[in-house]
Design a protein around this motif. Sequence first.
Motif, PDB file in Angstrom:
ATOM      1  N   ALA A 233       0.845  -1.188   0.000  1.00 20.76           N
ATOM      2  CA  ALA A 233       0.000   0.000   0.000  1.00 20.76           C
ATOM      3  C   ALA A 233       0.881   1.238   0.000  1.00 20.76           C
ATOM      4  O   ALA A 233       2.017   1.214   0.490  1.00 20.76           O
ATOM      5  CB  ALA A 233      -0.916   0.004   1.221  1.00 20.76           C
ATOM      6  N   LYS A 250      -2.662   7.994  -8.219  1.00 19.35           N
ATOM      7  CA  LYS A 250      -3.328   7.654  -6.966  1.00 19.35           C
ATOM      8  C   LYS A 250      -4.754   8.191  -6.998  1.00 19.35           C
ATOM      9  O   LYS A 250      -5.005   9.315  -7.439  1.00 19.35           O
ATOM     10  CB  LYS A 250      -2.545   8.263  -5.802  1.00 19.35           C
ATOM     11  CG  LYS A 250      -3.041   7.882  -4.419  1.00 19.35           C
ATOM     12  CD  LYS A 250      -2.037   8.358  -3.373  1.00 19.35           C
ATOM     13  CE  LYS A 250      -2.551   8.086  -1.970  1.00 19.35           C
ATOM     14  NZ  LYS A 250      -3.569   9.066  -1.565  1.00 19.35           N
ATOM     15  N   ASP A 260      -3.614   3.771  -1.436  1.00 24.25           N
ATOM     16  CA  ASP A 260      -4.000   2.910  -2.539  1.00 24.25           C
ATOM     17  C   ASP A 260      -3.181   1.628  -2.460  1.00 24.25           C
ATOM     18  O   ASP A 260      -2.005   1.649  -2.059  1.00 24.25           O
ATOM     19  CB  ASP A 260      -3.722   3.572  -3.888  1.00 24.25           C
ATOM     20  CG  ASP A 260      -4.897   4.386  -4.391  1.00 24.25           C
ATOM     21  OD1 ASP A 260      -5.878   4.546  -3.640  1.00 24.25           O
ATOM     22  OD2 ASP A 260      -4.830   4.898  -5.520  1.00 24.25           O
ATOM     23  N   ALA A 261      -3.779   0.524  -2.871  1.00 25.30           N
ATOM     24  CA  ALA A 261      -3.004  -0.688  -3.075  1.00 25.30           C
ATOM     25  C   ALA A 261      -2.081  -0.487  -4.275  1.00 25.30           C
ATOM     26  O   ALA A 261      -2.299   0.391  -5.117  1.00 25.30           O
ATOM     27  CB  ALA A 261      -3.928  -1.872  -3.308  1.00 25.30           C
ATOM     28  N   TYR A 278      -0.763   1.713  -9.346  1.00 22.77           N
ATOM     29  CA  TYR A 278      -1.704   1.888  -8.247  1.00 22.77           C
ATOM     30  C   TYR A 278      -2.931   1.018  -8.508  1.00 22.77           C
ATOM     31  O   TYR A 278      -3.236   0.662  -9.658  1.00 22.77           O
ATOM     32  CB  TYR A 278      -2.203   3.326  -8.172  1.00 22.77           C
ATOM     33  CG  TYR A 278      -1.199   4.379  -7.795  1.00 22.77           C
ATOM     34  CD1 TYR A 278      -0.844   4.580  -6.470  1.00 22.77           C
ATOM     35  CD2 TYR A 278      -0.639   5.209  -8.761  1.00 22.77           C
ATOM     36  CE1 TYR A 278       0.048   5.588  -6.109  1.00 22.77           C
ATOM     37  CE2 TYR A 278       0.256   6.208  -8.420  1.00 22.77           C
ATOM     38  CZ  TYR A 278       0.598   6.395  -7.092  1.00 22.77           C
ATOM     39  OH  TYR A 278       1.484   7.385  -6.746  1.00 22.77           O
ATOM     40  N   GLY A 280      -6.728   1.486  -6.574  1.00 20.95           N
ATOM     41  CA  GLY A 280      -7.483   1.967  -5.437  1.00 20.95           C
ATOM     42  C   GLY A 280      -8.618   2.864  -5.836  1.00 20.95           C
ATOM     43  O   GLY A 280      -8.744   3.279  -6.991  1.00 20.95           O
ATOM     44  N   HIS A 284      -9.349   4.039   1.774  1.00 18.10           N
ATOM     45  CA  HIS A 284      -8.185   3.191   1.998  1.00 18.10           C
ATOM     46  C   HIS A 284      -8.303   1.873   1.235  1.00 18.10           C
ATOM     47  O   HIS A 284      -9.331   1.197   1.282  1.00 18.10           O
ATOM     48  CB  HIS A 284      -8.039   2.871   3.489  1.00 18.10           C
ATOM     49  CG  HIS A 284      -7.545   4.021   4.305  1.00 18.10           C
ATOM     50  ND1 HIS A 284      -6.321   4.611   4.090  1.00 18.10           N
ATOM     51  CD2 HIS A 284      -8.103   4.680   5.347  1.00 18.10           C
ATOM     52  CE1 HIS A 284      -6.146   5.584   4.976  1.00 18.10           C
ATOM     53  NE2 HIS A 284      -7.214   5.651   5.739  1.00 18.10           N
ATOM     54  N   ASP A 285      -7.210   1.467   0.579  1.00 14.45           N
ATOM     55  CA  ASP A 285      -7.116   0.174  -0.098  1.00 14.45           C
ATOM     56  C   ASP A 285      -5.723  -0.397   0.169  1.00 14.45           C
ATOM     57  O   ASP A 285      -4.720   0.301  -0.022  1.00 14.45           O
ATOM     58  CB  ASP A 285      -7.327   0.320  -1.610  1.00 14.45           C
ATOM     59  CG  ASP A 285      -8.645   0.984  -1.936  1.00 14.45           C
ATOM     60  OD1 ASP A 285      -9.677   0.344  -1.757  1.00 14.45           O
ATOM     61  OD2 ASP A 285      -8.624   2.159  -2.358  1.00 14.45           O
ATOM     62  N   TYR A 286      -5.669  -1.653   0.599  1.00 13.84           N
ATOM     63  CA  TYR A 286      -4.402  -2.302   0.925  1.00 13.84           C
ATOM     64  C   TYR A 286      -4.316  -3.637   0.190  1.00 13.84           C
ATOM     65  O   TYR A 286      -5.279  -4.403   0.189  1.00 13.84           O
ATOM     66  CB  TYR A 286      -4.296  -2.620   2.420  1.00 13.84           C
ATOM     67  CG  TYR A 286      -4.369  -1.458   3.362  1.00 13.84           C
ATOM     68  CD1 TYR A 286      -3.221  -0.971   3.963  1.00 13.84           C
ATOM     69  CD2 TYR A 286      -5.582  -0.862   3.676  1.00 13.84           C
ATOM     70  CE1 TYR A 286      -3.269   0.080   4.856  1.00 13.84           C
ATOM     71  CE2 TYR A 286      -5.648   0.195   4.561  1.00 13.84           C
ATOM     72  CZ  TYR A 286      -4.491   0.662   5.151  1.00 13.84           C
ATOM     73  OH  TYR A 286      -4.557   1.709   6.036  1.00 13.84           O
ATOM     74  N   SER A 304     -10.569  -3.238   1.368  1.00 14.92           N
ATOM     75  CA  SER A 304     -10.876  -1.922   0.831  1.00 14.92           C
ATOM     76  C   SER A 304     -12.001  -1.253   1.605  1.00 14.92           C
ATOM     77  O   SER A 304     -12.944  -1.897   2.055  1.00 14.92           O
ATOM     78  CB  SER A 304     -11.283  -2.050  -0.640  1.00 14.92           C
ATOM     79  OG  SER A 304     -11.708  -0.804  -1.151  1.00 14.92           O
ATOM     80  N   SER A 306     -13.160   1.427  -0.149  1.00 11.74           N
ATOM     81  CA  SER A 306     -13.620   2.205  -1.296  1.00 11.74           C
ATOM     82  C   SER A 306     -14.891   1.615  -1.900  1.00 11.74           C
ATOM     83  O   SER A 306     -15.121   0.404  -1.864  1.00 11.74           O
ATOM     84  CB  SER A 306     -12.535   2.258  -2.377  1.00 11.74           C
ATOM     85  OG  SER A 306     -11.398   2.923  -1.909  1.00 11.74           O
TER      86      SER A 306
END
Length: 409
Positions: A233, A250, A260-261, A278, A280, A284-286, A304, A306
Amino acid sequence: DTILAGTFYGGSGFELLYGAAMDARTNIYIVGDTSSTNLPTTPNAFQTNDLPDTDGFLAVFDSSLSNLLLGTYLGGSKIDICFSVAVHPATRDILLGGITDSTNFPVTNNFLHMTLLQRTGFVSLIASNGHDLIFSTYLGGSSGSYVTAVGFYTNESIMAAGYTHSLDFPVTNAFQDTFGGPGSGTLDDDAFFTMFTTGRTGLAYSTYLGGTHDDTVIDMLYDDRGRIYLAGATCSTNFPVTANAHQPQKAQAPDTWYRDAYFAVFSQEPTGLVYATYFGGGAHDYSSCMNLDEYGAIYLVPYSESSGSPWTPTNALYPTRLGDDDAAVVKFVEPYIRFDGMALGAGGAEINWYTDGRRSAVVEYTDDPRNDWNQLGTYSNLELTGGSMTITDTAPAAATRCYRIRPER
């Protein structure tokens, strides 16, 4: 739908599990940390006694989870945590990675000549008998470092990845030889990737990977051509994505707090960055883990917060987020094309591609991405730098036909 086996493992304190692996005999390896002084260990294990504070642990079970084959602590007199485990496919030696605060953490070769000033990463190799420590070293700089992923590169060299906020993390032959963030004393980290020499006497390759804000690595693997894949991330708006990125910017560019992941691919040995993107949405995105299939497709498993793009693909089984944090599964088809090749109705599509040095590709189609793909044709003499092609097809007039391109194998 049936649980084949299950077991508790722990003592009278707390245990946290962070990593797991399986060997060719289907034995199960788990690692984490424990505060228990009575964690189940096995005779002749490397470390049978808990030292003060929390220690890392390694436990090995048979496939039935009814027999403890190996149980050992790993640590010194302060906090120690094992985050990752890998098993050598031939020798079944066990590679561990994590963090330590202990100045007396068991090391065999401190070739970095580190004096432990802050929490740092470690890489340790335990023999398959569970007793002998083959290799163990700190890995970090003068500020904090975390080893979150370890592995055996083509079954020989040890590789490790994680994140650090050290300006003096050891780098060599690096893609990025300087820290991308504001520096030590901040909360921002850079990701790193490190490969040890075959004899484990030094570093063959080590690099930062990141932009001006927080960047981490959570998972790492390599494919049958020796390319290394990293997933994690990033908060950075200038993370080093490549020109062929699926998502070149991003999603929350003005706001560096949201992550972003990402995933990144290094070439064989490694010599450079082949691909980075990226992935995402608006929160938050992992990336938490990833895997590869036989065709070279990458499967990311992010979690996520999102909603909406990019989490609304055609024919998704669950197209909307239900909770605060949802898990997700994302598939990228090699060579990581943007999906400009989606077409409604008859007539075909224009597909963009980027290659990694091979000139032949197979184009496939499906009327339902949840089912099998059918081969439309094989295309040769592709430009190595990428380009576009027009695919002609005679789909039924009302069809929603999807196309993809993959290397010919």
